[in-house]
Design a protein around this motif. Sequence first.
Motif, PDB file in Angstrom:
ATOM      1  N   GLU A  82       0.869  -1.159   0.037  1.00 51.27           N
ATOM      2  CA  GLU A  82       0.000  -0.054  -0.070  1.00 51.27           C
ATOM      3  C   GLU A  82       1.027   1.022  -0.135  1.00 51.27           C
ATOM      4  N   GLY A  83       0.369   2.275  -0.827  1.00 52.74           N
ATOM      5  CA  GLY A  83       1.136   3.443  -0.994  1.00 52.74           C
ATOM      6  C   GLY A  83       2.396   3.411  -1.850  1.00 52.74           C
ATOM      7  N   TRP A  84       2.683   2.132  -2.378  1.00 53.40           N
ATOM      8  CA  TRP A  84       3.865   2.008  -3.236  1.00 53.40           C
ATOM      9  C   TRP A  84       3.566   1.500  -4.504  1.00 53.40           C
ATOM     10  N   GLY A  85       2.592   0.421  -4.690  1.00 60.94           N
ATOM     11  CA  GLY A  85       2.077  -0.067  -5.813  1.00 60.94           C
ATOM     12  C   GLY A  85       3.115  -1.325  -5.964  1.00 60.94           C
ATOM     13  N   TYR A  86       3.900  -1.778  -5.316  1.00 57.77           N
ATOM     14  CA  TYR A  86       4.736  -2.888  -5.651  1.00 57.77           C
ATOM     15  C   TYR A  86       4.211  -4.166  -5.123  1.00 57.77           C
ATOM     16  N   SER A  87       4.176  -5.210  -6.016  1.00 62.57           N
ATOM     17  CA  SER A  87       3.875  -6.585  -5.483  1.00 62.57           C
ATOM     18  C   SER A  87       4.328  -7.321  -4.694  1.00 62.57           C
ATOM     19  N   TYR A  88       3.805  -8.248  -3.766  1.00 62.11           N
ATOM     20  CA  TYR A  88       4.491  -9.064  -3.125  1.00 62.11           C
ATOM     21  C   TYR A  88       3.504 -10.356  -3.197  1.00 62.11           C
ATOM     22  N   TYR A  89       4.049 -11.332  -2.796  1.00 59.31           N
ATOM     23  CA  TYR A  89       3.429 -12.761  -2.898  1.00 59.31           C
ATOM     24  C   TYR A  89       3.240 -13.274  -1.486  1.00 59.31           C
ATOM     25  N   GLN A  90       1.962 -14.121  -1.095  1.00 57.25           N
ATOM     26  CA  GLN A  90       1.731 -14.569   0.267  1.00 57.25           C
ATOM     27  C   GLN A  90       1.299 -16.309  -0.171  1.00 57.25           C
ATOM     28  N   LEU A  91       1.816 -17.181   0.352  1.00 54.19           N
ATOM     29  CA  LEU A  91       1.233 -18.476   0.369  1.00 54.19           C
ATOM     30  C   LEU A  91       0.748 -18.689   1.858  1.00 54.19           C
ATOM     31  N   ASP A  92      -0.402 -18.462   2.335  1.00 55.02           N
ATOM     32  CA  ASP A  92      -0.809 -18.471   3.540  1.00 55.02           C
ATOM     33  C   ASP A  92      -0.828 -19.968   4.207  1.00 55.02           C
ATOM     34  N   GLU A  93      -1.430 -20.869   3.428  1.00 61.41           N
ATOM     35  CA  GLU A  93      -1.828 -22.323   4.008  1.00 61.41           C
ATOM     36  C   GLU A  93      -1.557 -23.316   2.814  1.00 61.41           C
ATOM     37  N   VAL A  94      -0.712 -24.268   3.369  1.00 57.45           N
ATOM     38  CA  VAL A  94      -0.239 -25.651   2.570  1.00 57.45           C
ATOM     39  C   VAL A  94      -1.064 -26.681   3.075  1.00 57.45           C
ATOM     40  N   LYS A  95      -1.651 -27.124   1.850  1.00 59.86           N
ATOM     41  CA  LYS A  95      -2.615 -28.539   2.499  1.00 59.86           C
ATOM     42  C   LYS A  95      -2.029 -29.836   1.640  1.00 59.86           C
ATOM     43  N   GLY A  96      -2.083 -30.856   2.481  1.00 60.90           N
ATOM     44  CA  GLY A  96      -1.655 -32.069   2.008  1.00 60.90           C
ATOM     45  C   GLY A  96      -0.419 -32.589   2.720  1.00 60.90           C
ATOM     46  N   SER A  97       0.207 -33.545   2.099  1.00 58.27           N
ATOM     47  CA  SER A  97       0.567 -33.744   0.596  1.00 58.27           C
ATOM     48  C   SER A  97      -0.626 -34.735   0.195  1.00 58.27           C
ATOM     49  N   ALA A  98      -0.766 -34.761  -1.157  1.00 59.05           N
ATOM     50  CA  ALA A  98      -1.664 -35.536  -1.931  1.00 59.05           C
ATOM     51  C   ALA A  98      -0.449 -36.502  -2.794  1.00 59.05           C
ATOM     52  N   SER A  99      -1.108 -37.680  -3.142  1.00 55.68           N
ATOM     53  CA  SER A  99      -0.151 -38.475  -4.039  1.00 55.68           C
ATOM     54  C   SER A  99      -0.920 -39.282  -4.975  1.00 55.68           C
ATOM     55  N   THR A 100      -0.148 -39.732  -5.996  1.00 59.89           N
ATOM     56  CA  THR A 100      -0.730 -40.954  -6.998  1.00 59.89           C
ATOM     57  C   THR A 100      -0.614 -41.963  -6.125  1.00 59.89           C
ATOM     58  N   MET A 101      -1.383 -43.170  -6.230  1.00 62.29           N
ATOM     59  CA  MET A 101      -1.518 -44.477  -5.548  1.00 62.29           C
ATOM     60  C   MET A 101      -0.918 -45.529  -6.382  1.00 62.29           C
ATOM     61  N   MET A 102       0.030 -45.428  -7.068  1.00 57.84           N
ATOM     62  CA  MET A 102       0.979 -46.430  -7.725  1.00 57.84           C
ATOM     63  C   MET A 102       1.558 -47.219  -6.578  1.00 57.84           C
ATOM     64  N   GLY A 103       1.679 -48.549  -7.194  1.00 55.12           N
ATOM     65  CA  GLY A 103       2.841 -49.453  -6.273  1.00 55.12           C
ATOM     66  C   GLY A 103       4.032 -49.037  -6.661  1.00 55.12           C
ATOM     67  N   CYS A 104       4.927 -48.852  -5.408  1.00 58.53           N
ATOM     68  CA  CYS A 104       6.167 -48.672  -5.724  1.00 58.53           C
ATOM     69  C   CYS A 104       7.164 -49.824  -5.079  1.00 58.53           C
ATOM     70  N   SER A 105       8.243 -50.160  -6.113  1.00 64.60           N
ATOM     71  CA  SER A 105       8.941 -51.119  -5.556  1.00 64.60           C
ATOM     72  C   SER A 105      10.224 -50.613  -4.925  1.00 64.60           C
ATOM     73  N   GLU A 106      10.706 -49.304  -4.999  1.00 60.12           N
ATOM     74  CA  GLU A 106      11.654 -48.619  -4.326  1.00 60.12           C
ATOM     75  C   GLU A 106      11.425 -48.090  -2.552  1.00 60.12           C
ATOM     76  N   PRO A 107      12.235 -48.141  -1.925  1.00 62.62           N
ATOM     77  CA  PRO A 107      11.841 -47.480  -0.723  1.00 62.62           C
ATOM     78  C   PRO A 107      11.972 -45.956  -0.836  1.00 62.62           C
ATOM     79  N   PRO A 108      11.003 -45.249   0.223  1.00 59.91           N
ATOM     80  CA  PRO A 108      11.141 -43.896  -0.062  1.00 59.91           C
ATOM     81  C   PRO A 108      12.531 -43.326   0.374  1.00 59.91           C
ATOM     82  N   LYS A 109      12.590 -42.100  -0.432  1.00 60.36           N
ATOM     83  CA  LYS A 109      13.880 -41.375  -0.262  1.00 60.36           C
ATOM     84  C   LYS A 109      13.449 -39.867  -0.063  1.00 60.36           C
TER      85      LYS A 109
END
Length: 158
Positions: A82-109
């Motif tokens: 306000e008063g300057w006209g410059y933009s800034y960006y805000q990510l208030d809330e992050v939801k998830g995580s979501a995932s595809t549900m395929m079978g995996c043969s490798e361990p998580p990393k």
Amino acid sequence: MKKAILSVMAAALISSCAVATEDLEKIAPYPKAESGMTRHVIQLADQKNESDFMVELVIGKVMKADCNHQWFMGELDEKTLEGWGYSYYQLDEVKGSASTMMGCSEPPKDRFITTQLGDDAFIRYNSKLPIVVYAPSDMQVKYRIWSTDDKLLDSSKK
């Protein structure tokens, strides 16, 4: 041609650096980060033709994940200092995580899991002003430089 574009992108990324808080305050009175949030600042390198470049914000965090595609959901809001006209960006809330549900043969990393921001993640390239992003403290803010050349290609007529 691809090598030239990649070289320019790499040079821009390497030469870009974060602006110190004192330097940011000299530019404009951006708000301090609220509790649980962190303010991230990106200073872009000067480019000859800045209209040929775009910045993509990539916000996420490293997590243990299997071979499935995983992502967070969030809404990146563009706000105006306000008063300057410059933009800034805000990510208030992050939801998830979501995932595809395929079978995996490798361990998580450890993987960098990103937040799906859609078109809001793309910002006009402007080396004159920093890109200021507020995100939850447990998230990392990264960015990618996209570029093009002035070459236009013809479509085919059918």
